[in-house]
Design an enzyme around this catalytic site. Structure first.
Site, PDB file in Angstrom:
ATOM      1  N   ARG A  51       0.835  -1.236   0.081  1.00 13.64           N
ATOM      2  CA  ARG A  51      -0.021   0.162  -0.015  1.00 13.64           C
ATOM      3  C   ARG A  51       0.759   1.501   0.052  1.00 13.64           C
ATOM      4  NH1 ARG A  51      -2.765  -3.776   2.582  1.00 13.64           N
ATOM      5  NH2 ARG A  51      -4.711  -4.045   2.362  1.00 13.64           N
ATOM      6  N   THR A  52       1.853   1.239   0.859  1.00 18.10           N
ATOM      7  CA  THR A  52       2.673   2.544   1.034  1.00 18.10           C
ATOM      8  C   THR A  52       3.422   2.894  -0.345  1.00 18.10           C
ATOM      9  OG1 THR A  52       2.641   2.628   3.534  1.00 18.10           O
ATOM     10  CG2 THR A  52       4.461   3.778   2.460  1.00 18.10           C
TER      11      THR A  52
ATOM     12  N   LYS B 143      23.944  -9.427   0.686  1.00 13.48           N
ATOM     13  CA  LYS B 143      25.387  -9.527   0.551  1.00 13.48           C
ATOM     14  C   LYS B 143      26.284  -8.813   1.798  1.00 13.48           C
ATOM     15  CE  LYS B 143      24.871 -10.074  -4.186  1.00 13.48           C
ATOM     16  NZ  LYS B 143      25.438  -9.476  -5.737  1.00 13.48           N
TER      17      LYS B 143
ATOM     18  N   ARG C 180      11.744   2.366   3.291  1.00 14.80           N
ATOM     19  CA  ARG C 180      11.009   1.693   4.296  1.00 14.80           C
ATOM     20  C   ARG C 180      12.220   0.759   4.789  1.00 14.80           C
ATOM     21  NH1 ARG C 180       5.361  -0.734   5.510  1.00 14.80           N
ATOM     22  NH2 ARG C 180       5.125   1.494   5.993  1.00 14.80           N
TER      23      ARG C 180
ATOM     24  N   HIS D  30       6.646   6.696  11.146  1.00 14.35           N
ATOM     25  CA  HIS D  30       5.991   6.584   9.895  1.00 14.35           C
ATOM     26  C   HIS D  30       5.419   8.131   9.701  1.00 14.35           C
ATOM     27  CE1 HIS D  30       4.292   5.162   6.361  1.00 14.35           C
ATOM     28  NE2 HIS D  30       3.802   3.949   6.861  1.00 14.35           N
TER      29      HIS D  30
END
Length: 251
Positions: free
Chosen positions: A29-30, A59, A80, A108
């Site tokens: 969604r974001t 890695k 994010r 957020h």
């Protein structure tokens, strides 16, 4: 803020600009909200979801090195991350704007912006609110960010409703107390919004949720006009469009 209705021609104000979405945690969604916002403004998108598993991070590359590389590809980065504070580290490293799309149990901020925008549109004010924050308050970055932002308004009362094991952390409570916010804590055994809850909820109230709702709100609530969570999700598009324009062009 002017809304863009479906079918409205897209703006071209960000034509020639490129946004990179760098998601170390999956969030459909974001991510789609940011990508839609950029495209509606005429910009282009480079995207990766679950970069933690499928990028050089797997890695062992440091976040700082990843940011230094990605900033060479894009004009703005939306990130994010699973670690609290990662967005601040990225912003200190990058030579382009970095938008925090959620960092672990930390913050957020764009969700908080769309939340207060939704409250203002639905109720018509941001001062004098009584706000109930329900559920996992210890780890929920959405409620943490909203609590910080709503404290900037006047005569706000906040009710924390959660199990004892996931009560709101002291840093938020101390901040709110310093701002003169009245706090009330409650612990209840059931945290589901259903028709029974609607029967006792004031008519002028609204129900919000950052989604996905899982089993926290029953589907029979959706038809109630106080159910604002899907309108809330749509508002995220407009907020993120405004933020992208602000950061890339100024206002």
């Amino acid at each position: 803020m002017e809304k863009i209705e479906k079918g409205t021609p897209e703006s071209e104000v960000l034509r020639g600009h490129l946004m990179a979405t760098l998601f170390y945690e999956p969030s459909t969604r974001t991510r789609l909200s940011f990508e839609s916002a950029m495209k509606r403004l005429g910009g282009e998108v480079l995207t990766t979801e679950n970069a933690r598993e499928f990028s050089s991070a797997a890695k062992g590359e440091t976040l700082e090195d990843t940011i230094r590389t990605v900033e060479g590809y894009a004009d703005i980065i939306v990130m994010r991350h699973f670690e609290s504070g990662a967005a601040r580290r990225a912003a200190m490293t990058a030579g382009v704007p970095v938008i925090n799309a959620g960092d672990g149990p930390g913050q957020h901020p764009t969700q908080a912006l769309l939340d207060v925008y939704t409250i203002e549109r639905e109720i018509g004010r941001l001062d004098g609110l009584s706000l109930g924050l329900v559920g996992d308050l210890a780890n929920g970055r959405t409620v943490r960010s909203l609590a910080y932002l709503i404290a900037k308004y006047q005569d706000v009362k906040i009710y924390f409703v959660s199990p004892d094991v996931v009560k709101m952390k002291d840093d938020i409570k101390e901040y709110l107390t310093s701002k003169g916010i009245d706090l009330y804590e409650e612990a209840r055994g059931k945290y589901i919004v259903d028709r029974k809850v609607l029967d006792v909820l004031p008519k002028h109230s609204i129900i919000m949720h950052p989604l996905p709702r899982l089993d926290e709100i029953t589907p029979d609530v959706d038809a109630d006009p106080r159910a604002a969570y899907f309108r809330q999700a749509t508002n995220g598009l407009y907020i993120r469009m405004a933020l992208l324009k602000l950061l890339l062009l100024g206002w």
